[in-house]
Design an enzyme around this catalytic site. Structure first.
Site, PDB file in Angstrom:
ATOM      1  N   HIS A 161      -2.371 -14.347  74.065  1.00  0.00           N
ATOM      2  CA  HIS A 161      -0.954 -14.766  74.051  1.00  0.00           C
ATOM      3  C   HIS A 161      -0.812 -16.230  73.602  1.00  0.00           C
ATOM      4  CE1 HIS A 161      -0.192 -11.156  76.627  1.00  0.00           C
ATOM      5  NE2 HIS A 161      -1.371 -11.502  77.110  1.00  0.00           N
ATOM      6  N   SER A 282       3.010 -35.802  51.585  1.00  0.00           N
ATOM      7  CA  SER A 282       4.449 -35.576  51.501  1.00  0.00           C
ATOM      8  C   SER A 282       5.048 -36.634  50.595  1.00  0.00           C
ATOM      9  CB  SER A 282       5.063 -35.681  52.898  1.00  0.00           C
ATOM     10  OG  SER A 282       6.423 -36.039  52.806  1.00  0.00           O
ATOM     11  N   LYS A 288       1.878 -37.940  56.238  1.00  0.00           N
ATOM     12  CA  LYS A 288       1.628 -36.499  56.306  1.00  0.00           C
ATOM     13  C   LYS A 288       0.347 -36.056  55.609  1.00  0.00           C
ATOM     14  CE  LYS A 288       3.861 -33.437  57.575  1.00  0.00           C
ATOM     15  NZ  LYS A 288       5.145 -32.781  57.654  1.00  0.00           N
ATOM     16  N   ASN A 290      -0.710 -32.126  54.807  1.00  0.00           N
ATOM     17  CA  ASN A 290      -0.261 -30.750  55.026  1.00  0.00           C
ATOM     18  C   ASN A 290      -1.305 -29.730  54.554  1.00  0.00           C
ATOM     19  OD1 ASN A 290       2.243 -31.640  56.001  1.00  0.00           O
ATOM     20  ND2 ASN A 290       3.023 -31.847  53.906  1.00  0.00           N
ATOM     21  N   GLU A 295      -1.442 -22.430  54.230  1.00  0.00           N
ATOM     22  CA  GLU A 295      -0.114 -21.803  54.284  1.00  0.00           C
ATOM     23  C   GLU A 295       0.034 -20.749  53.190  1.00  0.00           C
ATOM     24  OE1 GLU A 295       3.040 -24.982  54.939  1.00  0.00           O
ATOM     25  OE2 GLU A 295       1.196 -26.143  54.853  1.00  0.00           O
ATOM     26  N   TYR A 322       2.101  13.679  34.705  1.00  0.00           N
ATOM     27  CA  TYR A 322       2.424  12.280  34.406  1.00  0.00           C
ATOM     28  C   TYR A 322       3.927  12.068  34.262  1.00  0.00           C
ATOM     29  CZ  TYR A 322       2.724   7.814  31.998  1.00  0.00           C
ATOM     30  OH  TYR A 322       3.048   6.526  31.655  1.00  0.00           O
ATOM     31  N   GLN A 327       3.786   3.938  34.968  1.00  0.00           N
ATOM     32  CA  GLN A 327       3.492   2.688  34.257  1.00  0.00           C
ATOM     33  C   GLN A 327       3.754   1.471  35.157  1.00  0.00           C
ATOM     34  OE1 GLN A 327       4.191   2.159  29.948  1.00  0.00           O
ATOM     35  NE2 GLN A 327       5.900   0.868  30.547  1.00  0.00           N
TER      36      GLN A 327
HETATM   37  N1  ARG Z   1       1.673   2.721  29.065  1.00  0.00           N
HETATM   38  C1  ARG Z   1       1.566   3.999  29.701  1.00  0.00           C
HETATM   39  C2  ARG Z   1       1.285   3.795  31.191  1.00  0.00           C
HETATM   40  O1  ARG Z   1       0.943   2.739  31.562  1.00  0.00           O
HETATM   41  C3  ARG Z   1       0.475   4.784  29.093  1.00  0.00           C
HETATM   42  C4  ARG Z   1       0.652   6.265  29.207  1.00  0.00           C
HETATM   43  C5  ARG Z   1       1.785   6.691  28.373  1.00  0.00           C
HETATM   44  N2  ARG Z   1       1.898   8.086  28.376  1.00  0.00           N
HETATM   45  C6  ARG Z   1       2.992   8.714  27.907  1.00  0.00           C
HETATM   46  N3  ARG Z   1       3.004   9.995  27.979  1.00  0.00           N
HETATM   47  N4  ARG Z   1       4.008   8.050  27.465  1.00  0.00           N
HETATM   48  O2  ARG Z   1       1.425   4.677  31.996  1.00  0.00           O
END
Ligand code: ARG
Length: 469
Positions: A161, A282, A288, A290, A295, A322, A327
């Site tokens: 504590h 400072s 000071k 720091n 930090e 995907y 991205q």
């Molecule tokens: N720049 C894209 C990423 O980072 C690469 C893959 C792109 N694929 C696509 N089907 N457009 O994810």
């Protein structure tokens, strides 16, 4: 502008260039150029496999290798021209390859998609990052362990504590962090094991009709095996999430340690001094000094945990396989990697730089009746008192000492005997902070002998590890 020029990448189907804003939201080249090295490695492995399986000729492979080497040279020299119109690192490199070697460049993308390409590149990048964290943390651990050995018997207050609780040694306190960083390393190493499967050859999402050899590319890139399911291969970012989760926990540890440094360099604590090398002055208050580096180490966890949070939210609810959402995995991860590397390095520097102040630590170790537990333990051991009763008796003695404004060792025997007549002056032997720490010989306890041994074990283990690489 001729039709084929209208869209640099998809001229066959697209007649118009993208809107400027489309290009801006879509392009990742400003940040994913960090993946260039991994992209080149992936392309070489892919080209070699295509040639070995007879999908492309050896001549094409040789031309591709030569071109990719030149691209690598241009990138290293800083002369490579990245273009936003080419979206990302993959298209930028392929386009340059085309300029350099012509037709064979167009065969490189056989049986591959950017989806498996980016998944492979990013795994390679993250794998390198994990290895770097493990090495950097070992460097931090060894400076902590060396300092712990030097201060195996330096008494300081232990807190619960943030109230004085029981005396411990400074070495023991430092070794607590060595343990934390050891678990962090373990988490990074565990993440690496699961990461180390190769998505290359999953193609866009369904695999490919070409007779590729995914085991060969996996092997060439240092992966343990190819990923098993093509949909999962291109849509999985667990390896980033796991790394960021482990990085967040590590950053929490650094933050806790940083907070202690911030507290301990205050005049109120005075347990540590940091030199000019790790402090700032400072602009208005001339006196000071720091602890800015501490930090900032304390603060970095915000960005790193933020990166984890960000990617969790990006991935949540994404349908297979995907989506371009993915991205968004890169910038936050890059920032988190940079932040953690910087924080580990700064912390390592601070630990080397810090000068413990044993006098102040020892003095503070005696504050707050910190040896009251030792008194209670003595009553249990010598008078066979049940611990609960000993706790009560000790509480009354502490109240007496508090009333008289003395510490436990300063209370006359008669005063103690007024609470418990069987107490003898043998009790004084357990009331000093040195005796207190020396008595904590249980496994993992703070006794200097334990700390000395544990610190020495860590130092030799870590030094051996550093030698063998
Ligand atoms: N720049 C894209 C990423 O980072 C690469 C893959 C792109 N694929 C696509 N089907 N457009 O994810």
């Amino acid at each position: 502008m001729s039709d084929s020029d209208a869209n640099k990448m998809w001229g066959g189907r697209f007649k118009m260039s993208p809107a400027e804003i489309m290009e801006r939201i879509n392009a990742s080249i400003d940040f994913d150029q960090r993946l260039a090295r991994d992209d080149l490695a992936g392309s070489k492995a892919h080209a070699a496999m295509l040639a070995a399986t007879g999908i492309i000729s050896n001549g094409d492979k040789a031309a591709i290798y030569k071109g990719l080497d030149q691209v690598a040279d241009e990138i290293a020299a800083g002369t490579f021209q990245y273009s936003r119109a080419l979206e990302d690192v993959h298209m930028n490199i392929e386009s340059r390859l085309q300029e350099l070697i012509g037709e064979p460049a167009g065969r490189l993308h056989t049986a591959r998609s950017r989806n498996d390409q980016v998944a492979t590149d990013f795994r390679l990048y993250v794998r390198g990052g994990l290895d770097a964290f493990v090495t950097a943390l070992a460097g931090l651990q060894v400076v902590l362990a060396r300092k712990a050995r030097t201060h195996a018997a330096t008494v300081m207050p232990g807190f619960t504590h943030l109230q004085p609780a029981q005396p411990v040694t400074f070495g023991h306190h430092l070794l607590a962090y060595v343990e934390m960083f050891s678990r962090d390393r373990g988490r990074f190493q565990d993440a690496r094991v699961r990461l180390n499967e190769c998505p290359l050859g999953a193609a866009a999402l369904a695999g490919t009709s070409f007779p590729i050899d995914r085991h060969a590319t996996a092997n060439a890139l240092g992966f343990d095996r190819p990923t098993a399911n093509s949909l999962d291969s291109v849509s999985d970012r667990d390896f980033v999430l796991e790394t960021l989760a482990a990085a967040t926990i590590c950053a929490v540890h650094l933050s806790r340690m940083a907070e202690e440094i911030v507290l301990w360099v205050t005049p109120q604590f005075g347990f540590l001094k940091l030199s000019d090398r790790f402090t700032t002055g400072s602009s208005i208050m001339p006196q000071k000094r720091n602890p800015d580096a501490a930090e900032l180490c304390r603060a970095k966890v915000g960005r790193i945990a933020g990166a984890l949070n960000s990617l969790v939210i990006v991935m949540k609810g994404l349908p297979l396989a995907y989506s371009k959402d993915m991205q968004e995995d890169k910038e936050v991860a890059f920032d988190a990697f940079d932040s953690l590397n910087l924080a580990i390095a700064a912390m390592t520097g601070m630990v080397e730089d810090m000068q413990p102040q044993p006098e102040a630590m020892r003095k503070a170790a005696g504050y707050g009746y910190s040896t009251a537990t030792d008194l209670a333990d003595w009553l249990v051991r010598e008078l066979k008192m049940p611990f609960r009763q000993a706790h009560h008796v000790t509480g009354s003695i502490v109240a007496l000492a508090e009333k008289d404004g003395v510490d436990l060792a300063g209370l006359p025997l008669a005063a103690m005997q007024s609470v418990e007549p069987r107490i003898t002056d043998a009790v004084f032997s357990v009331l000093s902070v040195e005796n207190s720490v020396a008595s904590r010989t249980s496994y993992g306890g703070t006794a200097p002998h334990n700390v000395e041994k544990s610190a020495a074990d860590w130092v030799s283990r870590l030094e051996k590890e550093q030698q063998t690489g």
